[in-house]
Design a protein around this motif. Structure first.
Motif, PDB file in Angstrom:
ATOM      1  N   ASP A  75      27.183 -36.204  97.077  1.00  0.00           N
ATOM      2  CA  ASP A  75      25.818 -35.669  97.100  1.00  0.00           C
ATOM      3  C   ASP A  75      25.823 -34.205  97.560  1.00  0.00           C
ATOM      4  O   ASP A  75      25.706 -33.916  98.748  1.00  0.00           O
ATOM      5  N   GLY A  76      25.952 -33.298  96.599  1.00  0.00           N
ATOM      6  CA  GLY A  76      25.998 -31.869  96.918  1.00  0.00           C
ATOM      7  C   GLY A  76      24.704 -31.362  97.529  1.00  0.00           C
ATOM      8  O   GLY A  76      24.723 -30.445  98.351  1.00  0.00           O
ATOM      9  N   ARG A  77      23.589 -31.974  97.144  1.00  0.00           N
ATOM     10  CA  ARG A  77      22.306 -31.520  97.720  1.00  0.00           C
ATOM     11  C   ARG A  77      22.284 -31.771  99.219  1.00  0.00           C
ATOM     12  O   ARG A  77      21.863 -30.909  99.995  1.00  0.00           O
ATOM     13  N   ALA A  78      22.750 -32.960  99.630  1.00  0.00           N
ATOM     14  CA  ALA A  78      22.732 -33.307 101.060  1.00  0.00           C
ATOM     15  C   ALA A  78      23.683 -32.399 101.844  1.00  0.00           C
ATOM     16  O   ALA A  78      23.330 -31.898 102.917  1.00  0.00           O
ATOM     17  N   VAL A  79      24.888 -32.168 101.306  1.00  0.00           N
ATOM     18  CA  VAL A  79      25.842 -31.308 102.010  1.00  0.00           C
ATOM     19  C   VAL A  79      25.291 -29.883 102.077  1.00  0.00           C
ATOM     20  O   VAL A  79      25.372 -29.215 103.111  1.00  0.00           O
ATOM     21  N   ALA A 132      34.010 -21.801  97.416  1.00  0.00           N
ATOM     22  CA  ALA A 132      33.889 -22.225  98.815  1.00  0.00           C
ATOM     23  C   ALA A 132      33.086 -23.523  98.903  1.00  0.00           C
ATOM     24  O   ALA A 132      33.429 -24.440  99.664  1.00  0.00           O
ATOM     25  N   GLY A 133      32.031 -23.623  98.104  1.00  0.00           N
ATOM     26  CA  GLY A 133      31.204 -24.831  98.104  1.00  0.00           C
ATOM     27  C   GLY A 133      31.956 -26.033  97.557  1.00  0.00           C
ATOM     28  O   GLY A 133      31.873 -27.143  98.111  1.00  0.00           O
ATOM     29  N   ALA A 134      32.709 -25.818  96.479  1.00  0.00           N
ATOM     30  CA  ALA A 134      33.491 -26.909  95.898  1.00  0.00           C
ATOM     31  C   ALA A 134      34.510 -27.423  96.909  1.00  0.00           C
ATOM     32  O   ALA A 134      34.711 -28.631  97.080  1.00  0.00           O
ATOM     33  N   ILE A 163      33.155 -38.335  92.448  1.00  0.00           N
ATOM     34  CA  ILE A 163      32.831 -37.295  91.468  1.00  0.00           C
ATOM     35  C   ILE A 163      31.553 -36.582  91.885  1.00  0.00           C
ATOM     36  O   ILE A 163      30.658 -37.184  92.493  1.00  0.00           O
ATOM     37  N   THR A 164      31.483 -35.278  91.578  1.00  0.00           N
ATOM     38  CA  THR A 164      30.248 -34.537  91.831  1.00  0.00           C
ATOM     39  C   THR A 164      29.352 -34.660  90.602  1.00  0.00           C
ATOM     40  O   THR A 164      29.803 -34.428  89.480  1.00  0.00           O
ATOM     41  N   PRO A 165      28.093 -35.060  90.780  1.00  0.00           N
ATOM     42  CA  PRO A 165      27.184 -35.142  89.638  1.00  0.00           C
ATOM     43  C   PRO A 165      26.723 -33.757  89.195  1.00  0.00           C
ATOM     44  O   PRO A 165      26.846 -32.791  89.943  1.00  0.00           O
ATOM     45  N   VAL A 166      26.229 -33.684  87.972  1.00  0.00           N
ATOM     46  CA  VAL A 166      25.588 -32.456  87.474  1.00  0.00           C
ATOM     47  C   VAL A 166      24.248 -32.858  86.874  1.00  0.00           C
ATOM     48  O   VAL A 166      24.236 -33.692  85.960  1.00  0.00           O
ATOM     49  N   PRO A 167      23.115 -32.375  87.387  1.00  0.00           N
ATOM     50  CA  PRO A 167      23.003 -31.477  88.540  1.00  0.00           C
ATOM     51  C   PRO A 167      23.144 -32.239  89.863  1.00  0.00           C
ATOM     52  O   PRO A 167      23.219 -33.453  89.870  1.00  0.00           O
ATOM     53  N   GLY A 168      23.186 -31.492  90.963  1.00  0.00           N
ATOM     54  CA  GLY A 168      23.179 -32.112  92.288  1.00  0.00           C
ATOM     55  C   GLY A 168      24.542 -32.211  92.935  1.00  0.00           C
ATOM     56  O   GLY A 168      24.694 -32.874  93.960  1.00  0.00           O
ATOM     57  N   GLY A 207      26.486 -27.272  92.174  1.00  0.00           N
ATOM     58  CA  GLY A 207      25.406 -26.292  91.989  1.00  0.00           C
ATOM     59  C   GLY A 207      24.687 -25.926  93.277  1.00  0.00           C
ATOM     60  O   GLY A 207      24.636 -24.742  93.650  1.00  0.00           O
ATOM     61  N   PRO A 208      24.121 -26.905  94.003  1.00  0.00           N
ATOM     62  CA  PRO A 208      23.385 -26.571  95.224  1.00  0.00           C
ATOM     63  C   PRO A 208      24.261 -25.926  96.299  1.00  0.00           C
ATOM     64  O   PRO A 208      23.762 -25.199  97.159  1.00  0.00           O
ATOM     65  N   MET A 209      25.577 -26.189  96.243  1.00  0.00           N
ATOM     66  CA  MET A 209      26.478 -25.612  97.253  1.00  0.00           C
ATOM     67  C   MET A 209      26.601 -24.097  97.103  1.00  0.00           C
ATOM     68  O   MET A 209      26.841 -23.387  98.079  1.00  0.00           O
TER      69      MET A 209
END
Ligand code: NDP
Length: 301
Positions: A9-13, A148-150, A268-273, A276-278
């Motif tokens: 969950d990239g949005r949460a991080v 850096a976000g990844a 896995i990282t979803p797209v979107p979310g 991207g947000p990172m």
């Protein structure tokens, strides 16, 4: 047997990063009166760039930063653009400078000269050769935001030490592929960088315990390219036709066929979310880092 696939969950991080950045910024302002200052420069009227630049400015403002946007016409010359960058270099209220790429038309040929005009300590995109070199040499660098976000997402899943793990990065751009490979190497992974001239790409990606896709090719990485149990970071953001949403319908997708990867990848990282947000979160983090340095403070935690 199917592997349960964690959706990262990239949005949460990203929210957690932004909260920490906001606290670090507030401390600096309370004790020194300095507000982190971010200048974003947009040349021309590319709609995607307008969206990105708008989102960056909004985030900075919401965090209480001094946030300025310079919008120049597509007819801007290299000399005028570099003059603006140099004025921002001298402006003590500005700690971070971001020039949105691509530049319109022929002006994009000046990209390297524009990047080199940015004061390295204000280069929050991490593209100046001094920062690129420091990242490669293992020094204190401004690291590009998406890589850096990844990397932060990879850390969340696997921890900071990637010793013994095989990482494959598909894509070798200066903005994404190369710096991600550097960060993985720094974290002790064994790194392969693949690209459009790689022979038998699926055989290469199947070795990866950590697979990073940054090609800009929608859903190019198929399920059977993924080693069972791998951590998959999908950097791609592609808009594709979605006839199920009507004749003009579109949807966003990554560089990985997510449905096929599910049941095979461990995460896995979803797209979107996902990644991207990172990106915007790390831009805010780099801006605060630059402001701390300008104040003579050690880097925030
Ligand atoms: P570039 O177009 O600069 O680079 C793409 C890379 O992928 C190149 O190195 C290219 O190889 C490689 N590639 C292209 N096609 C293939 C193929 N068929 N097989 C193997 N390799 C291939 O893109 P970026 O690095 O800037 O961006 C990559 C993706 O990430 C895009 O989808 C972009 O939208 C997205 N992105 C997302 C961001 C975010 O915030 N999440 C930020 C930045 C980008 P070669 O060098 O040989 O041509």
């Amino acid at each position: 047997a199917e592997i349960p696939t964690q959706r990262i969950d990239g949005r949460a991080v990203a929210e957690a990063v932004v909260a920490a950045v906001g606290a670090a910024s507030a401390r600096l302002t309370a004790e020194t009166g300095i507000r982190p200052g971010l200048a974003v420069v947009l040349v021309g009227e590319d709609p995607a760039s307008q969206v990105y630049v708008g989102a960056k400015g909004k985030r900075a403002t919401a965090l209480g930063f001094h946030s300025v946007q310079h919008t120049l016409p597509a007819s801007t010359s290299e000399i005028e653009l570099i003059a603006l960058v140099e004025a921002l270099n001298r402006d003590p209220e500005i700690h971070g400078i971001l020039v949105q790429f691509p530049l319109p038309g022929r002006l994009d040929e000046a990209r390297a000269r524009v990047i080199e005009a940015i004061a390295p300590e204000k280069d929050v995109d991490g593209l100046h050769p001094l920062n690129v070199g420091r990242l490669a040499a293992g020094g204190e660098a401004m690291v590009p935001c998406t890589p850096a976000g990844a990397m932060l997402l990879i850390r969340r899943v696997l921890g900071p030490d990637l010793s013994g793990r095989e990482a494959v990065v598909v894509g070798r751009s200066n903005l994404v592929g190369k710096p991600i490979a550097q960060l993985l190497l720094q974290a002790q992974a064994t790194v392969t960088i693949a690209h459009s001239r790689t022979a038998d790409l699926p055989a290469v990606t199947r070795r990866a315990d950590i697979l990073v896709a940054a090609t800009g090719r929608p859903e190019m990485v198929r399920g059977d390219w993924i080693k069972p149990g791998a951590v998959v970071i999908d950097v791609g953001i592609n808009r594709v036709a979605a006839p199920e949403k009507g004749p003009d319908g579109t949807r966003l997708c990554g560089d990985v066929a997510t449905a096929e990867a599910t049941g095979r990848a461990a995460a896995i990282t979803p797209v979107p979310g996902g990644v991207g947000p990172m990106t915007i979160a790390m831009l805010m983090a780099n801006t605060v880092k630059a402001a701390y340095r300008a104040a003579g403070w050690p880097a925030p935690p």
